[in-house]
Design an enzyme around this catalytic site. Sequence first.
Site, mmCIF file in Angstrom:
data_model
loop_
_atom_site.group_PDB
_atom_site.id
_atom_site.type_symbol
_atom_site.label_atom_id
_atom_site.label_comp_id
_atom_site.label_asym_id
_atom_site.label_seq_id
_atom_site.Cartn_x
_atom_site.Cartn_y
_atom_site.Cartn_z
ATOM 1 N N GLY A 173 51.565 32.381 29.330
ATOM 2 C CA GLY A 173 52.030 32.447 27.957
ATOM 3 C C GLY A 173 53.516 32.738 27.873
ATOM 4 N N HIS A 177 55.261 35.458 28.069
ATOM 5 C CA HIS A 177 55.823 36.330 29.106
ATOM 6 C C HIS A 177 56.074 35.536 30.382
ATOM 7 C CE1 HIS A 177 56.196 40.011 31.618
ATOM 8 N NE2 HIS A 177 56.524 40.604 30.477
ATOM 9 N N CYS A 178 55.116 34.690 30.764
ATOM 10 C CA CYS A 178 55.257 33.887 31.988
ATOM 11 C C CYS A 178 56.375 32.858 31.877
ATOM 12 C CB CYS A 178 53.946 33.159 32.294
ATOM 13 S SG CYS A 178 52.610 34.216 32.879
ATOM 14 N N MET A 179 56.578 32.310 30.676
ATOM 15 C CA MET A 179 57.519 31.204 30.508
ATOM 16 C C MET A 179 58.955 31.663 30.304
ATOM 17 S SD MET A 179 55.479 28.245 28.384
ATOM 18 C CE MET A 179 55.137 29.251 26.931
#
Length: 414
Positions: free
Chosen positions: A399, A401-403
């Site tokens: 999501g 945070h990961c991107m």
Amino acid sequence: MTTPIGAWSEVGKLREVMVCEPRLAHRRLTPSNCRELLFDDVLWVEKAQEDHRDFVAKMRERGIVVHEMHQLLSEVLDISEGRSWVLDRKLSPNAVGLGVDEDVRDWLNDMPSDTLAEYLIGGVAYGEVPADRRKHVLGALIKAHSENEFLIPPLPNTQFTRDTTAWIFGGVTFNPMRWPARQQETVLASAIYTHHPIFAERDFKIWYGCAEADHGMSTLEGGDIMPVGNGTVLIGMGERSSWQAITQVARSLFAQNAARRMVVAAMAPDRASMHLDTVFSFCDVDLVTLYKPVVDTITPLVLEPSSEAAGFSVRVDDRHFTDVVASSLGLDGLRTVETGGDCWEAQREQWDDGNNVVALEPGVVVGYDRNTATNALLAKAGVEVVEIKAAELGRGRGGGHCMTCPITRDPVDY
């Protein structure tokens, strides 16, 4: 006062961030190779690009400087030294085999920088090498392989810029990734940090990692790393990040007086909770969203500087993980928002990155639109949820945070 480069918290005002738009690498995803490339399905790439650009626009609307990885890499390749550094490593014997460099280097080196950046992230198939370049070793390899096999594999997980490098306070780690499908990403990210002018002119530390080294069992991914503040760093130890790497980061931080403690979240290895940020992320100074079935099972290990040979002491803290985090920040406790819905809906929303939100500032996060139950609970707790579309972007299990790889984020006073 201008915030110096570095991630000084998890929720302070986000100033500068790196993202990577889905492009050629995602067009290479097929039903037969997507699992090997760590995606659960293929993407509708045009829609994913549209939704990613919307994500970027929403950050820029709030004054955040957003760098796109293809563009940064292209600008590195405009620099002769940077281009040579990248090609030396992407065409090394360990990457492509002996003899291949001589056949394809000139072809790649003649490409415009933006085209070369696209191929370095998107991959090069044997059949894409021009016929007049298929000499010697490469000519034999093409006969041995399908033309649709990859000489340089695609890197679709660059979409998740959080993982390959991680800013911890005033420095960065170059992360040795767990799976082969992601290991070459660190080479490209390292090239950006060591050769791009926007970084060359700034003062920061490299805490750990080297794109050229064989790290053995030491693996580390940024989704497990959270520089929460008050001298405290959280690191998940589950599917992707190992004790071998975590302890080397701790020793480096402690030796340079960059941190006072590290709280290691020991988790069972599982794809659904591959990183700490898939089950736990900060939304406000004292508020987190979490997936209770996993977070309740975390064993907190607290590392602190010491005169021992390793450079740190370690102890198991028997309290709940959130209590350990709260006390490390000098708080009486953390407010928590659990994944929303009944037990089945909560499992679905955790899988769809309901707890993987990125804070733009205290109390404002970006999250996927499909996680309606969790988003409603966050709103009820006073958090503004800026929604982005999940249908395509979420197929790689990551999501907001990961991107995002925060490069500059304000500290928080604890």
